[in-house]
Scaffold this motif. Structure first.
Motif, short mmCIF file in Angstrom:
data_model
loop_
_atom_site.label_atom_id
_atom_site.label_comp_id
_atom_site.label_asym_id
_atom_site.label_seq_id
_atom_site.Cartn_x
_atom_site.Cartn_y
_atom_site.Cartn_z
N LEU A 102 -13.65 -3.07 9.25
CA LEU A 102 -12.63 -3.10 10.28
C LEU A 102 -12.15 -1.69 10.58
O LEU A 102 -12.17 -0.82 9.71
N TYR B 241 -17.04 -7.53 5.54
CA TYR B 241 -16.61 -7.16 6.88
C TYR B 241 -16.11 -5.72 6.85
O TYR B 241 -15.62 -5.25 5.82
N SER C 224 -13.82 -5.07 3.69
CA SER C 224 -13.26 -6.28 3.09
C SER C 224 -14.13 -6.75 1.93
O SER C 224 -15.36 -6.76 2.02
N TYR D 23 -4.33 -9.19 9.29
CA TYR D 23 -3.37 -8.36 8.58
C TYR D 23 -2.32 -7.85 9.57
O TYR D 23 -2.65 -7.31 10.62
N ILE E 68 -12.15 -10.47 -4.13
CA ILE E 68 -12.00 -10.10 -5.53
C ILE E 68 -10.66 -10.58 -6.04
O ILE E 68 -9.67 -10.60 -5.31
N PHE F 54 -9.37 0.86 2.17
CA PHE F 54 -9.25 1.77 3.31
C PHE F 54 -9.84 3.14 3.00
O PHE F 54 -9.84 3.60 1.85
N GLY F 55 -10.30 3.79 4.05
CA GLY F 55 -10.70 5.18 3.96
C GLY F 55 -9.49 6.10 4.12
O GLY F 55 -8.35 5.65 4.23
N SER G 2 -13.66 -5.13 14.56
CA SER G 2 -14.33 -5.38 13.28
C SER G 2 -15.81 -5.68 13.50
O SER G 2 -16.26 -5.87 14.63
N ALA H 178 -8.64 -13.19 -3.92
CA ALA H 178 -8.15 -12.93 -2.57
C ALA H 178 -9.09 -11.96 -1.87
O ALA H 178 -9.85 -11.23 -2.50
N GLN H 179 -9.02 -11.99 -0.54
CA GLN H 179 -9.79 -11.04 0.25
C GLN H 179 -8.95 -9.77 0.37
O GLN H 179 -7.83 -9.82 0.87
N LYS H 180 -9.48 -8.66 -0.08
CA LYS H 180 -8.76 -7.41 -0.04
C LYS H 180 -9.41 -6.43 0.91
O LYS H 180 -10.63 -6.47 1.10
N LEU H 181 -8.60 -5.55 1.48
CA LEU H 181 -9.11 -4.48 2.31
C LEU H 181 -9.05 -3.17 1.53
O LEU H 181 -8.03 -2.85 0.93
N TYR I 168 0.85 -1.18 0.00
CA TYR I 168 0.00 0.00 0.00
C TYR I 168 0.89 1.24 0.00
O TYR I 168 2.03 1.21 0.45
N TYR J 142 -8.71 0.29 12.03
CA TYR J 142 -7.29 0.19 12.33
C TYR J 142 -6.85 1.50 12.96
O TYR J 142 -7.36 2.58 12.65
#
Lengths: 112, 114
Positions: free
Chosen positions: B34, B32, B93, A101, B96, B104-105, B49, B99-102, A35, B36
């Motif tokens: 989450l 989902y 989450s 993660y 796609i 983010f804002g 989460s 894989a499971q991708k995150l 990222y 952070y």
């Protein structure tokens, strides 16, 4: 303590240089991610890998490539660094799924 | 095209009071959500989460609320402590490309004042 280690905390490179950012994880995770974090834009996904020698483009792959020759190591390559690639780069790994993660501490790259 | 949005870049709260951080999303396929937390010079760390089929999840001082009809979630911190001062990222989450991708804002910088 499980870890994701990024080889450099700070880097300064010149425009046009080829830049390698290295990331190593010791958790035997399948998935690894790169990222970049920019003010006002949050974390944006550049590339990810869900298996050795596999790679998938994220949301902003232009100007970057990646390499994953071994499960524990995921490298981000800037083929010809440009000033708009000045940013904080964060590597992460996960076992799969949305949880677990683990992020590295980041590499702040400045391209001059 | 920002699929996860945190519209408040910063928030300042008095110690002991409630902190409320907000997040909006556009993709109804997220499964989902989450939160952070990120301190300077460190990577983000997972906080709490919630599954897309729930409307509330609580863990100690932290509670996340999900309003699916409004595509909105919020993180409540009660009571706020000085150590809570950090940047908070909302993430969603999605499965796609194998894989499971995150996603983010933009993050919200929370400052807790003594």
């Amino acid at each position: 303590d499980v870890k994701v280690t990024q080889s450099s905390r700070y880097l300064v490179k010149r425009t046009g240089e080829k830049v390698f950012l290295e990331c190593v994880q010791d958790m035997d995770h399948e998935n690894m991610f790169w990222y970049r974090q920019d003010p006002g834009l949050g974390l944006r996904l550049i590339y990810f890998s869900y298996d050795v020698k596999m790679k998938e483009k994220g949301d902003i792959p232009e100007g970057y490539s990646v390499s994953r020759e071994k499960k524990e190591r995921f490298s981000l390559i800037l083929e010809s660094a440009s000033t708009n690639q000045t940013s904080m780069y964060l590597c992460a790994s996960s076992p799969g799924g949305p949880f677990g993660y683990t992020f590295g501490s980041g590499t702040r790259l400045t391209v001059v | 095209d920002q699929q996860v949005k945190q519209n408040s870049p910063s928030l300042s709260v008095q110690e002991g009071r409630i902190s409320i951080l907000n997040c909006d999303y556009t993709n109804s396929m997220f499964d989902y959500f989450l939160w952070y937390k990120k301190y300077p010079a460190e990577g983000p760390t997972f906080l709490i989460s919630i599954s897309s089929i729930k409307d509330k999840n609580e863990d100690g001082r932290f509670t996340v609320f999900l309003n699916k009809s409004a595509k909105h979630l919020s993180l409540h911190i009660v009571p706020s402590q000085p150590g809570d001062s950090a940047v908070y990222f909302c993430a969603a989450s999605i499965w796609i490309q194998g894989a499971q991708k995150l996603v983010f804002g933009q993050g919200t910088r929370l400052t807790i004042n003594p």
